[in-house]
Each structure stands twice: as C-alpha cells, then as structure tokens.
Design an enzyme around this catalytic site. Structure first.
Site, PDB file in Angstrom:
ATOM      1  N   ALA A 146      13.437  -5.819  -0.996  1.00 14.06           N
ATOM      2  CA  ALA A 146      14.146  -6.471   0.237  1.00 14.06           C
ATOM      3  C   ALA A 146      13.178  -7.212   0.754  1.00 14.06           C
ATOM      4  CB  ALA A 146      14.119  -5.110   1.267  1.00 14.06           C
ATOM      5  N   ARG A 205      20.159   2.019   0.472  1.00  7.55           N
ATOM      6  CA  ARG A 205      20.223   2.206  -1.029  1.00  7.55           C
ATOM      7  C   ARG A 205      21.149   3.572  -1.087  1.00  7.55           C
ATOM      8  NH1 ARG A 205      14.951   3.433  -3.232  1.00  7.55           N
ATOM      9  NH2 ARG A 205      14.178   3.648  -1.153  1.00  7.55           N
ATOM     10  N   LEU A 258       9.925  -1.830   4.483  1.00 12.39           N
ATOM     11  CA  LEU A 258      10.667  -2.602   3.704  1.00 12.39           C
ATOM     12  C   LEU A 258      10.543  -2.477   2.155  1.00 12.39           C
ATOM     13  CD1 LEU A 258      11.792  -6.177   5.165  1.00 12.39           C
ATOM     14  CD2 LEU A 258      13.420  -4.140   4.609  1.00 12.39           C
ATOM     15  N   ASP A 259      11.384  -2.333   0.993  1.00 16.79           N
ATOM     16  CA  ASP A 259      11.112  -2.018  -0.258  1.00 16.79           C
ATOM     17  C   ASP A 259      10.750  -3.420  -0.617  1.00 16.79           C
ATOM     18  OD1 ASP A 259      11.824   0.769  -0.112  1.00 16.79           O
ATOM     19  OD2 ASP A 259      14.084   0.036  -0.724  1.00 16.79           O
ATOM     20  N   PRO A 260       9.991  -3.403  -1.675  1.00 16.11           N
ATOM     21  CA  PRO A 260       9.354  -4.740  -2.381  1.00 16.11           C
ATOM     22  C   PRO A 260      10.745  -5.544  -2.854  1.00 16.11           C
ATOM     23  CG  PRO A 260       8.113  -2.990  -3.237  1.00 16.11           C
ATOM     24  CD  PRO A 260       9.111  -2.421  -2.289  1.00 16.11           C
TER      25      PRO A 260
END
Length: 311
Positions: free
Chosen positions: A52, A182, A48-50
């Site tokens: 998110a 994204r 999970l991206d920072p």
C-alpha cells in the site's frame, strides 16, 4: 548509582506526513525518517502494508504523545479489487486459495455497497497485526496456522464505486479506526460469488491531516546530498507540522505564559471568562500557538494530563 543515559539524537518534535512508497514497510519508513532527522523518538499513526502507498503520519519526539488521537481519526483510501481469486493475504502478495471464472456486473457491485456502509462486523485478515493470545496474527499465519479471528465492529462512513471493468473494480472509502480494506475485498468477492483480493491500495487522508501535507520519501532523501548537517537538518525540519495540529478535533484553550508555567509544574489553572468551557473530558492548551498540555476541564479548571515541551 550511575547517571541516566542521555537519549541519542535530537529532541526534535512534530509530525511528518509521509507519502509512503510501495514495497516499503511502515516500521522501515519510521526507522528511515528517525535516522534522517536524527530524532530521539519516532512512531507512526496507523500501519500501511508494504503493498500500500500513501499517507503515513510519523510523529517525532513529543508528538509521539499525540499518536492515539491520530490513530482514532477517519481515513480515506482508494483501492482496486481484482475479481476471480481469493488469496491468503487478501492482496497480491499471497497464494491463491480459491478461484472462480464468474465476474460481477457493475450493477451487482453497486447493489452490494449499502451492505458495507455504516457500522458493520468485519473479520480481520489472517495476515494482520492484531494480537491473538499475545502474538501477532501474521506471525501465526506465516507459521501455517489457520486462525479463528473473531469479527469486530468497524464504521464505514462512505463507500463509492469509481469505475469497473469485467476483471477489476475501483473504489473510494472513508472509514473509521480498525477497518481492514483487504477484508472488504475478500468479503465483496465472497458475496458476489467470484472471489476477490486487493490489487492496489492507497491512503490519501488520515484525520486531521490533508492530502496536500504529504511529502514523498524521495524528496526527503534527496536532501542527504547537503553536506552541512545544520543546513540539511534545517531543510528537513521545514517539512514538520506542529504537534498541536494532531489535536485539532479537540476543544482548545489559549493560555498565558504564567498559566503555562503552572501547567508545566503539573498544577491546574483556573479558567475565567464568559466563553470558558465548562466541562470537557479532553482539551488542549496552547501558549502563543504552541502546544503546552492535554488535560480535562471541570469545575472551572484545566487539569493537565500530558505536558509538552514547547521550548
């Protein structure tokens, strides 16, 4: 020859379904959980991206052997797309590379959704964890390279528009492995002629773990105030889910203690009974509800491939 080095930490095993906060990377989250639980091993089942938030399943100990089965599971996200700008990272973190004063109508957005349902081809973001010639795309992109990333097939089972304003649209998606939300925001914006990027992203489900299994990081770190190591670790361990729950989508057989002993020695066992499965590429075996092994079934036998410590 020296003795093998003893692993640091506890041999604790199981799944922790973390509700990852914003501005906290997945690798950082795994390190924090490993430290809190004093675990020997830890890993996560899907970055999970920072920017998110939401479900980040973290495997401890022997549960790391089941990570691929969770990685392959369906996922559900809620996300908001902001119209008018395309960014280098396809989210709020990146620099603006294209902009437009055009804004789509709700009807335009709804008409777009069938094009992004089913099996589609998708180009991952420039800033992503996929490997290009052995290097992570985000490392190359940070160095200023413009990457030619080939499209990949991904599967989207459901895509819904939850609401919109002239500047934002809020969606929910259920998708398969490897889908980049994204990229969807970027492609939506290009198709609509207005450009777009992710303004918010939250993952609420990673099969087979339900949303109500999530534990906020703050709830875990609050337990650091417990002075007794034994009491603190016992309180943390109460949040763990049994390793075998990660395999609930596979065929299952219940076995006896004698059969479990044979499997732990690396031997196959004979399956008897009218209801015994005939052939499965993968299945898992439990004794008294505890995971013993993942293996294959054929010719009346269960043959172990991965054996787990159930002591």
């Amino acid at each position: 020859m020296g003795k093998p080095r003893k692993p640091k930490g506890r041999p604790v095993s199981g799944w922790l379904i973390l509700d990852k906060p914003l501005d906290f990377g997945s690798t950082e989250a795994v390190s924090k959980i490993k430290w809190l639980f004093k675990a020997q091993k830890a890993g996560h089942a899907g970055t999970l991206d920072p920017l998110a938030s939401g479900m980040l399943p973290i495997a401890l100990g022997d549960a790391t052997k089941t990570v691929p089965y969770v990685m392959d599971g369906r996922k559900i996200y809620e996300f908001t797309v902001a119209w008018g700008e395309e960014r280098t990272t396809d989210d709020l973190e990146g620099a603006v590379v294209q902009s437009s004063d055009e804004r789509p109508s709700e009807e335009d957005v709804r008409a777009l959704l069938p094009n992004y349902t089913g099996v589609i081809e998708q180009v991952p973001p420039q800033f992503s964890a996929i490997k290009i010639a052995g290097e992570r795309a985000y490392d190359l992109a940070r160095g200023g390279e413009v990457l030619d990333i080939p499209p990949r097939e991904v599967e989207i089972f459901r895509l819904s528009l939850l609401g919109c304003t002239p500047h934002l649209a809020h969606f929910e998606i259920e998708c398969g492995k490897g889908t980049y939300v994204r990229s969807l925001a970027r492609d939506f914006g290009r198709d609509l002629g207005c450009f777009g990027h992710i303004a918010s992203l939250r993952r609420s489900f990673v099969a087979p773990f339900a949303e109500d299994k999530m534990v906020p990081l703050s709830q875990l770190t609050a337990l650091e105030s417990i002075e007794s190591d034994e009491d603190r670790l016992a309180a943390l361990d109460a949040f763990l889910i049994d390793t075998g729950e990660a395999l609930s989508n596979l065929p299952h057989i219940a076995i006896t203690e004698d059969q479990a002993h044979r499997i732990r020695m690396g031997n196959p066992i004979i399956l008897r009974g009218r209801d015994a499965p005939l052939a499965e590429d993968e299945a898992y075996a439990t004794v008294r509800g505890r995971l013993v092994a993942i293996g294959e079934i054929g010719e009346g036998e269960f043959r172990p491939k991965r054996v787990f410590n159930t002591d």
